[in-house]
Design a protein around this motif. Structure first.
Motif, PDB file in Angstrom:
ATOM      1  N   PRO A 289       0.823  -1.216   0.000  1.00  0.00           N
ATOM      2  CA  PRO A 289       0.000   0.000   0.000  1.00  0.00           C
ATOM      3  C   PRO A 289       0.858   1.268   0.000  1.00  0.00           C
ATOM      4  CG  PRO A 289      -0.725  -1.513   1.721  1.00  0.00           C
ATOM      5  CD  PRO A 289       0.539  -2.061   1.138  1.00  0.00           C
TER       6      PRO A 289
ATOM      7  N   PRO B 199     -12.170   3.205  -8.798  1.00  0.00           N
ATOM      8  CA  PRO B 199     -12.781   1.924  -9.172  1.00  0.00           C
ATOM      9  C   PRO B 199     -14.038   2.090 -10.040  1.00  0.00           C
ATOM     10  CG  PRO B 199     -12.234   1.923  -6.844  1.00  0.00           C
ATOM     11  CD  PRO B 199     -12.007   3.317  -7.356  1.00  0.00           C
TER      12      PRO B 199
ATOM     13  N   MET C  61      -8.902   1.597  -3.098  1.00  0.00           N
ATOM     14  CA  MET C  61      -8.226   1.017  -4.249  1.00  0.00           C
ATOM     15  C   MET C  61      -8.391   1.936  -5.463  1.00  0.00           C
ATOM     16  SD  MET C  61      -8.758  -2.572  -6.233  1.00  0.00           S
ATOM     17  CE  MET C  61      -9.997  -1.895  -7.312  1.00  0.00           C
ATOM     18  N   TYR C  62      -7.317   2.045  -6.236  1.00  0.00           N
ATOM     19  CA  TYR C  62      -7.304   2.856  -7.444  1.00  0.00           C
ATOM     20  C   TYR C  62      -6.614   2.070  -8.553  1.00  0.00           C
ATOM     21  CZ  TYR C  62      -8.461   6.481  -4.132  1.00  0.00           C
ATOM     22  OH  TYR C  62      -9.088   7.210  -3.161  1.00  0.00           O
TER      23      TYR C  62
ATOM     24  N   LYS D 209      -3.249  -2.162 -10.112  1.00  0.00           N
ATOM     25  CA  LYS D 209      -4.079  -1.759  -8.984  1.00  0.00           C
ATOM     26  C   LYS D 209      -3.178  -1.141  -7.928  1.00  0.00           C
ATOM     27  CE  LYS D 209      -7.566  -5.293  -9.603  1.00  0.00           C
ATOM     28  NZ  LYS D 209      -8.191  -6.491  -9.049  1.00  0.00           N
TER      29      LYS D 209
ATOM     30  N   VAL E 107      -3.328   0.432  -3.864  1.00  0.00           N
ATOM     31  CA  VAL E 107      -4.082   0.572  -2.636  1.00  0.00           C
ATOM     32  C   VAL E 107      -3.490   1.735  -1.847  1.00  0.00           C
ATOM     33  CG1 VAL E 107      -4.757  -0.520  -0.466  1.00  0.00           C
ATOM     34  CG2 VAL E 107      -4.681  -1.862  -2.568  1.00  0.00           C
TER      35      VAL E 107
END
Length: 75
Positions: A1, A25, A54-55, A69, A71
Motif C-alpha cells: 500500500p 474503481p 483502491m485505485y 491496482k 491501494v
C-alpha cells in the motif's frame, strides 16, 4: 500500500513519451499527466489528497498500456 506518494519506476529500452492516469474503481479519472523522452526515470504521483481505497494506475506509451491496482492506506 502507498500512503502519500505513489512512486513508479519507468525503465524502457529506448526513449519514449508516456501518458499516465489514476482512475477510481468507478472509472472516474482522478489525476493524469505525461512525461516526454523517458528511458529510466522515477515518476512520483501524490495521492495525499485522496481517501483510502483502491485505485487503478494506467501508463500508456504508443500502443503499449500497463494497468496496475494501487491501494492507498494512510496508516
Amino acid at each position: 500500500p502507498v500512503q502519500n506518494n505513489l512512486k513508479l519506476e519507468l525503465n524502457f529500452e529506448d526513449h519514449r513519451d508516456i501518458q499516465w492516469r489514476l482512475i477510481s474503481p468507478e472509472g472516474k479519472q482522478l489525476k493524469n499527466g505525461s512525461v516526454s523522452h523517458v528511458k529510466e526515470q522515477y515518476l512520483d504521483v501524490s495521492v495525499e489528497d485522496l481517501p483510502d481505497g483502491m485505485y487503478i494506475m494506467e501508463v500508456t506509451s504508443g500502443e503499449a498500456k500497463l494497468t496496475k491496482k494501487v491501494v492507498k492506506q494512510s496508516r
